[in-house]
Design a protein around this motif. Structure first.
Motif, PDB file in Angstrom:
ATOM      1  N   MET A   1      57.260  44.836  18.537  1.00  0.00           N
ATOM      2  CA  MET A   1      56.975  45.945  19.431  1.00  0.00           C
ATOM      3  C   MET A   1      56.662  45.397  20.822  1.00  0.00           C
ATOM      4  SD  MET A   1      54.069  48.917  19.115  1.00  0.00           S
ATOM      5  CE  MET A   1      52.725  47.792  19.432  1.00  0.00           C
ATOM      6  N   LYS A   2      57.295  45.944  21.822  1.00  0.00           N
ATOM      7  CA  LYS A   2      57.101  45.505  23.204  1.00  0.00           C
ATOM      8  C   LYS A   2      55.804  46.080  23.779  1.00  0.00           C
ATOM      9  CE  LYS A   2      61.124  43.386  23.796  1.00  0.00           C
ATOM     10  NZ  LYS A   2      61.261  41.964  24.169  1.00  0.00           N
ATOM     11  N   LEU A   3      55.193  45.323  24.675  1.00  0.00           N
ATOM     12  CA  LEU A   3      54.007  45.778  25.376  1.00  0.00           C
ATOM     13  C   LEU A   3      54.403  46.505  26.649  1.00  0.00           C
ATOM     14  CD1 LEU A   3      51.815  42.540  25.159  1.00  0.00           C
ATOM     15  CD2 LEU A   3      51.504  44.642  23.825  1.00  0.00           C
ATOM     16  N   SER A   4      53.699  47.567  26.956  1.00  0.00           N
ATOM     17  CA  SER A   4      53.896  48.263  28.220  1.00  0.00           C
ATOM     18  C   SER A   4      52.823  47.824  29.203  1.00  0.00           C
ATOM     19  CB  SER A   4      53.820  49.777  28.020  1.00  0.00           C
ATOM     20  OG  SER A   4      53.725  50.447  29.268  1.00  0.00           O
ATOM     21  N   SER A   5      53.208  47.666  30.471  1.00  0.00           N
ATOM     22  CA  SER A   5      52.225  47.283  31.482  1.00  0.00           C
ATOM     23  C   SER A   5      51.152  48.354  31.653  1.00  0.00           C
ATOM     24  CB  SER A   5      52.929  47.022  32.818  1.00  0.00           C
ATOM     25  OG  SER A   5      53.649  48.166  33.243  1.00  0.00           O
ATOM     26  N   ASP A   6      51.466  49.582  31.267  1.00  0.00           N
ATOM     27  CA  ASP A   6      50.478  50.658  31.365  1.00  0.00           C
ATOM     28  C   ASP A   6      49.414  50.566  30.273  1.00  0.00           C
ATOM     29  OD1 ASP A   6      51.771  51.778  33.546  1.00  0.00           O
ATOM     30  OD2 ASP A   6      53.068  53.034  32.291  1.00  0.00           O
ATOM     31  N   ASP A   7      49.694  49.762  29.238  1.00  0.00           N
ATOM     32  CA  ASP A   7      48.786  49.689  28.093  1.00  0.00           C
ATOM     33  C   ASP A   7      47.968  48.401  28.055  1.00  0.00           C
ATOM     34  OD1 ASP A   7      49.774  52.130  27.186  1.00  0.00           O
ATOM     35  OD2 ASP A   7      51.413  51.171  26.107  1.00  0.00           O
ATOM     36  N   ILE A   8      48.118  47.553  29.071  1.00  0.00           N
ATOM     37  CA  ILE A   8      47.430  46.271  29.077  1.00  0.00           C
ATOM     38  C   ILE A   8      45.938  46.467  29.335  1.00  0.00           C
ATOM     39  CG2 ILE A   8      47.212  44.058  30.262  1.00  0.00           C
ATOM     40  CD1 ILE A   8      49.693  44.298  28.534  1.00  0.00           C
ATOM     41  N   ASP A   9      45.129  45.800  28.526  1.00  0.00           N
ATOM     42  CA  ASP A   9      43.678  45.805  28.719  1.00  0.00           C
ATOM     43  C   ASP A   9      43.355  44.649  29.668  1.00  0.00           C
ATOM     44  OD1 ASP A   9      40.986  46.218  28.547  1.00  0.00           O
ATOM     45  OD2 ASP A   9      40.760  45.302  26.557  1.00  0.00           O
ATOM     46  N   ILE A  10      43.181  44.957  30.944  1.00  0.00           N
ATOM     47  CA  ILE A  10      43.010  43.922  31.963  1.00  0.00           C
ATOM     48  C   ILE A  10      41.578  43.404  31.938  1.00  0.00           C
ATOM     49  CG2 ILE A  10      43.111  43.417  34.435  1.00  0.00           C
ATOM     50  CD1 ILE A  10      45.247  45.598  34.671  1.00  0.00           C
ATOM     51  N   PRO A  11      41.398  42.087  31.775  1.00  0.00           N
ATOM     52  CA  PRO A  11      40.037  41.534  31.749  1.00  0.00           C
ATOM     53  C   PRO A  11      39.298  41.792  33.062  1.00  0.00           C
ATOM     54  CG  PRO A  11      41.648  39.929  30.962  1.00  0.00           C
ATOM     55  CD  PRO A  11      42.422  41.065  31.556  1.00  0.00           C
ATOM     56  N   ALA A  12      38.027  42.071  32.965  1.00  0.00           N
ATOM     57  CA  ALA A  12      37.211  42.287  34.157  1.00  0.00           C
ATOM     58  C   ALA A  12      36.899  40.943  34.801  1.00  0.00           C
ATOM     59  CB  ALA A  12      35.925  43.009  33.787  1.00  0.00           C
ATOM     60  N   THR A  13      37.048  40.859  36.127  1.00  0.00           N
ATOM     61  CA  THR A  13      36.736  39.636  36.861  1.00  0.00           C
ATOM     62  C   THR A  13      36.416  39.983  38.305  1.00  0.00           C
ATOM     63  OG1 THR A  13      37.605  37.517  37.654  1.00  0.00           O
ATOM     64  CG2 THR A  13      39.204  39.290  37.305  1.00  0.00           C
ATOM     65  N   SER A  14      35.535  39.196  38.898  1.00  0.00           N
ATOM     66  CA  SER A  14      35.208  39.388  40.309  1.00  0.00           C
ATOM     67  C   SER A  14      36.101  38.544  41.206  1.00  0.00           C
ATOM     68  CB  SER A  14      33.736  39.019  40.555  1.00  0.00           C
ATOM     69  OG  SER A  14      33.510  37.664  40.224  1.00  0.00           O
ATOM     70  N   VAL A  15      37.022  37.793  40.610  1.00  0.00           N
ATOM     71  CA  VAL A  15      37.905  36.906  41.371  1.00  0.00           C
ATOM     72  C   VAL A  15      39.127  37.694  41.831  1.00  0.00           C
ATOM     73  CG1 VAL A  15      39.310  34.811  41.289  1.00  0.00           C
ATOM     74  CG2 VAL A  15      37.136  34.909  40.065  1.00  0.00           C
ATOM     75  N   SER A  16      39.335  37.760  43.137  1.00  0.00           N
ATOM     76  CA  SER A  16      40.509  38.460  43.657  1.00  0.00           C
ATOM     77  C   SER A  16      41.737  37.570  43.527  1.00  0.00           C
ATOM     78  CB  SER A  16      40.307  38.833  45.123  1.00  0.00           C
ATOM     79  OG  SER A  16      40.463  37.686  45.949  1.00  0.00           O
ATOM     80  N   VAL A  17      42.903  38.172  43.644  1.00  0.00           N
ATOM     81  CA  VAL A  17      44.128  37.384  43.577  1.00  0.00           C
ATOM     82  C   VAL A  17      44.166  36.343  44.691  1.00  0.00           C
ATOM     83  CG1 VAL A  17      45.490  39.018  44.948  1.00  0.00           C
ATOM     84  CG2 VAL A  17      46.644  37.493  43.343  1.00  0.00           C
ATOM     85  N   TYR A  18      43.623  36.668  45.866  1.00  0.00           N
ATOM     86  CA  TYR A  18      43.583  35.698  46.960  1.00  0.00           C
ATOM     87  C   TYR A  18      42.617  34.559  46.643  1.00  0.00           C
ATOM     88  CZ  TYR A  18      46.477  38.627  49.939  1.00  0.00           C
ATOM     89  OH  TYR A  18      47.528  39.342  50.467  1.00  0.00           O
ATOM     90  N   ASP A  19      41.480  34.880  46.029  1.00  0.00           N
ATOM     91  CA  ASP A  19      40.570  33.819  45.585  1.00  0.00           C
ATOM     92  C   ASP A  19      41.309  32.847  44.673  1.00  0.00           C
ATOM     93  OD1 ASP A  19      38.249  34.733  46.854  1.00  0.00           O
ATOM     94  OD2 ASP A  19      37.735  36.056  45.182  1.00  0.00           O
ATOM     95  N   ALA A  20      42.033  33.391  43.704  1.00  0.00           N
ATOM     96  CA  ALA A  20      42.728  32.552  42.732  1.00  0.00           C
ATOM     97  C   ALA A  20      43.795  31.698  43.398  1.00  0.00           C
ATOM     98  CB  ALA A  20      43.339  33.427  41.640  1.00  0.00           C
ATOM     99  N   ILE A  21      44.554  32.285  44.317  1.00  0.00           N
ATOM    100  CA  ILE A  21      45.621  31.538  44.982  1.00  0.00           C
ATOM    101  C   ILE A  21      45.058  30.381  45.796  1.00  0.00           C
ATOM    102  CG2 ILE A  21      47.353  31.661  46.824  1.00  0.00           C
ATOM    103  CD1 ILE A  21      47.972  34.531  45.805  1.00  0.00           C
ATOM    104  N   PHE A  22      44.024  30.643  46.589  1.00  0.00           N
ATOM    105  CA  PHE A  22      43.516  29.620  47.494  1.00  0.00           C
ATOM    106  C   PHE A  22      42.600  28.605  46.817  1.00  0.00           C
ATOM    107  CE2 PHE A  22      44.456  33.029  50.725  1.00  0.00           C
ATOM    108  CZ  PHE A  22      45.524  32.354  51.304  1.00  0.00           C
TER     109      PHE A  22
END
Length: 203
Positions: A1-22
């Protein structure tokens, strides 16, 4: 069974995508603190959402647990391969290099080999490899959100004799690299050329 992006349980984090990149760094030295399976599962969940033209889903991961017999076997193979490959005839130097190689394998808190599947033609194979590289980058960014760092190697440890057979990978799969994960023993810094020097704005 394929996963839908609408059904993903996104982990809570205070790290922004920019924090992670840099703050992402390719790390070689880790503390001895273990990496939980739950954390690894979250990294793999992020990895499989890498960009993937034609949705071929080509990336395969092989987790080598720290206390496993496979990890010990890889350490032994790394030792011998490094020892045999050192050009300097001094046995002490060869031994030190071999022990460093084995220590890197057996000491890493978490270790994962990553492969990319071949496509139906050269173009698709190249696209698959690019997607698998993006998957590792996703893991690296998610690792920052977990308080971890990732080391991605495409060197000698990806060319050990009998590696694919030992892991259970097919010989015709493309090696993407071996990934080491853990808490960084130090926080390395890096430098980059300013983006203005590499971006052309066309009229």
């Amino acid at each position: 069974m394929k996963l839908s992006s609408d059904d993903i349980d996104i982990p809570a984090t205070s790290v922004s995508v920019y924090d992670a990149i840099f703050h992402r760094r390719n790390v070689k030295a880790f503390t001895d603190e273990p990496v939980s399976r739950d954390a690894l599962e979250r990294l793999f969940a992020a990895a499989i959402w890498a960009p993937n033209h034609r949705l071929t889903e080509p990336t395969r991961f092989f987790v080598v647990p720290r206390e496993s017999s496979t990890r010990r076997r890889l350490g032994d193979i790394a030792w011998q391969t490094t020892y045999d490959g050192v050009a300097n005839p001094d046995p002490d130097r060869k031994r030190r290099a071999a022990e460093d190689s084995r220590d890197r394998v057996v000491g890493a808190p978490a270790m994962v080999y990553v492969y990319s599947l071949p496509g139906d033609d050269e173009e698709m194979t190249r696209e698959n490899y690019a997607s698998s590289c993006c998957a590792v980058q996703n893991m690296a960014l998610a690792a920052v959100a977990e308080g971890l760092r990732l080391g991605w190697s495409t060197g000698r440890l990806t060319r050990l004799p009998g590696l694919a057979r030992l892991l259970g990978a097919d010989e015709d799969w493309t090696m993407v690299g071996v990934v080491f994960l853990g808490r960084a023993a130090a926080s390395p810094t890096a430098q980059r050329t300013p983006h203005r020097d590499v971006v052309s704005w066309l009229e």
